[in-house]
Structures are given as C-alpha cells and as structure tokens.
Design a protein around this motif. Structure first.
Motif, short mmCIF file in Angstrom:
data_model
loop_
_atom_site.label_atom_id
_atom_site.label_comp_id
_atom_site.label_asym_id
_atom_site.label_seq_id
_atom_site.Cartn_x
_atom_site.Cartn_y
_atom_site.Cartn_z
N TRP A 6 -8.26 -0.48 7.46
CA TRP A 6 -7.13 -0.97 6.69
C TRP A 6 -7.09 -2.49 6.77
O TRP A 6 -7.45 -3.08 7.78
CB TRP A 6 -5.84 -0.41 7.26
CG TRP A 6 -5.74 1.06 7.16
CD1 TRP A 6 -6.58 1.91 6.49
CD2 TRP A 6 -4.75 1.88 7.78
NE1 TRP A 6 -6.17 3.19 6.65
CE2 TRP A 6 -5.06 3.22 7.43
CE3 TRP A 6 -3.65 1.64 8.57
CZ2 TRP A 6 -4.30 4.29 7.84
CZ3 TRP A 6 -2.89 2.71 8.99
CH2 TRP A 6 -3.21 4.01 8.63
N GLN A 21 3.93 3.90 1.81
CA GLN A 21 3.20 5.14 1.88
C GLN A 21 4.15 6.28 1.51
O GLN A 21 5.22 6.40 2.10
CB GLN A 21 2.66 5.35 3.30
CG GLN A 21 2.16 6.75 3.60
CD GLN A 21 0.92 7.10 2.82
OE1 GLN A 21 0.24 6.22 2.32
NE2 GLN A 21 0.62 8.38 2.72
N SER A 141 -0.33 8.10 6.83
CA SER A 141 -0.85 6.89 6.20
C SER A 141 -1.77 7.28 5.05
O SER A 141 -2.03 8.47 4.81
CB SER A 141 -1.63 6.05 7.21
OG SER A 141 -2.83 6.72 7.55
N ALA A 142 -2.27 6.26 4.38
CA ALA A 142 -3.21 6.51 3.28
C ALA A 142 -4.47 7.18 3.79
O ALA A 142 -5.16 7.88 3.03
CB ALA A 142 -3.55 5.19 2.59
N LEU A 165 5.69 6.08 8.56
CA LEU A 165 4.79 5.98 7.40
C LEU A 165 4.17 4.59 7.43
O LEU A 165 4.87 3.60 7.62
CB LEU A 165 5.56 6.17 6.09
CG LEU A 165 6.38 7.45 5.95
CD1 LEU A 165 7.22 7.40 4.67
CD2 LEU A 165 5.49 8.68 5.94
N ASN A 167 1.57 2.02 5.16
CA ASN A 167 0.99 1.93 3.81
C ASN A 167 -0.49 1.57 3.80
O ASN A 167 -1.06 1.33 2.75
CB ASN A 167 1.78 0.94 2.95
CG ASN A 167 1.60 -0.51 3.39
OD1 ASN A 167 0.98 -0.80 4.42
ND2 ASN A 167 2.15 -1.43 2.62
#
Length: 244
Positions: A6, A21, A141-142, A165, A167
């Motif tokens: 990330w 997210q 998360s993603a 959460l 992102n």
C-alpha cells in the motif's frame, strides 16, 4: 490475499473527505476525521465511546508500547508481547525493533515520535491496541482482512472487538454493526467472530495476514514523509514499494 504494497502519499485535512474502504456486508462505515489522528479517533470511538478521546487512546497505546516493546523488557520477562508478534515486527519494521539486540533506543525514539498529535498510526499501533485493550482488532482493507489478537490468556472475552477499515493508502475509519447470519462466501467476508476466522484460515495464514498488515501500513508523517528510518519492504510478488 493480495500482496501489493500500500502507498501513503496524502494527508487529508479536517475539511477534506478521505476516500474510504467500504465496510463489509452487514457493517456500516463510520467516517473518522482525516487529521493525522484517524486511527486513534477510530480506536477511541470504540474503546472509550468518544472519538474526541483520540489523544487518550494515543497516550494509552504509546504507554503500553513504551513498557512492553523495548528489548530490555523482553529480556527481563516483563513484556506481554508474544514472541511470534515480536518476530513479525522485527521482520517488517526493523527500524523499530531488531532481534538479537538489547538496545532500547530505536523503540523509545519511535514511541516518543508516535506520542505527537498528528503522527500517523500504523499497523503496529493497531496490533499494540489489541494488547492494550485486551480485545481483537479486526481490519478490513482493499487487500483483505486481518485479525490482530494478543495471546488468549490476555483477552477480555467480554470486550467487543475494535473494527477498523483502512483504505489501502492513508486513512482509517471505524466499522459498526453486526454481520448477517449467512453462510457461504458472502458471510465469510465479514468475519463475524474469531471462531469463524480460525475455521476459514489455518494459523499460518492468519500469521501471514498479520505480517502483511504490518508491512502494508508503513509509518509515515503527514505530507508523505516516512516516520521510520527504514524503507518499506518490497512485495514478494508485486516487487513494488510504498510511495511517499
């Protein structure tokens, strides 16, 4: 499980709305202020019932880190931090904690910096929050899902988990609500309980997710300046690095 590192490049002001997210099925996203304290706002909301207690949450987590992370605390038997988590942190954040040394200065320097308001919280602080508050910290998360837990003997089994959460770049939010009582792939994505997580994934895979969370959320300062002294580790598959 996605192995892409990330990146964190922009610190969102109070007036801006950080891209978030989405919450998993059965939960709602609760937006936290993007002022550099978003992780601590989210933790304070769920532990103390008030996001404005972010400063208190930051202080409590940093106090725990100061007491339990230094190598001298581990060597003397005073540390609650498990050996497995210690090895993960050393592998992913060697600028903070290195194995085979009793030098406390890197940890103390890091914690001192983390005490400052606006210093971005990372996966390490989320993991330490699980120890400090004796409860699981669950992160969506993603890149997937991670559950951060202290040893079972330290858990307060009556305390609700902290639901976070991320992102995938630079912002934390809270999640709230209860997952639907469904079976199959959609229900498992919400990971409603620790038992479900253990049933769906073996211990090695859970440990890998924790290690990836620490690697994917590098400590950086507002404005894209990295808070630690080391560079973000490379992804084994993507071969990329975090941008700053």
């Amino acid at each position: 499980m996605c192995w892409i590192l990330w990146s964190m490049g922009h610190c969102w002001s109070r007036e801006e709305k950080a891209p978030g997210q989405p919450a998993p099925q059965g939960f709602q996203r609760v937006c936290e202020s993007g002022d550099g304290d978003c992780l601590f706002h989210a933790i304070a909301r769920q532990v103390h019932g008030d996001p404005s207690c972010a400063g208190l949450a930051r202080r409590e987590i940093c106090d725990w880190m100061q007491e339990h992370l230094p190598p001298s605390a581990h060597a003397s038997g005073r540390s609650e931090f498990s050996e497995a988590h210690r090895q993960m942190v050393a592998a992913q954040r060697p600028e903070v904690l290195a194995l085979g040394t009793r030098e406390d200065h890197p940890v103390c320097e890091y914690v001192q910096r983390m005490r400052r308001a606006g210093e971005w919280g990372s996966g390490l602080e989320a993991l330490c929050a699980a120890y400090r508050y004796r409860r699981p910290v669950r992160v969506w998360s993603a890149g997937g899902y991670s559950e951060l837990c202290p040893p079972y003997s330290l858990l307060d089994t009556g305390a609700p988990p902290v639901l976070l959460l991320h992102n995938g770049r630079d912002h934390w939010d809270s999640a709230s609500g209860s997952p639907p009582a469904t079976s199959g792939s959609e229900g498992s994505q919400a990971r409603p309980t620790a038992a479900t997580a253990v049933a769906d994934e073996d211990e090695e895979d859970v440990d890998r997710q924790v290690a990836l969370l620490l690697a994917r959320i590098p400590q950086e300062r507002p404005g894209g300046r990295r808070g630690g002294r080391g560079r973000a580790p490379r992804s084994r598959r993507a071969g990329g690095r975090a941008e700053g």
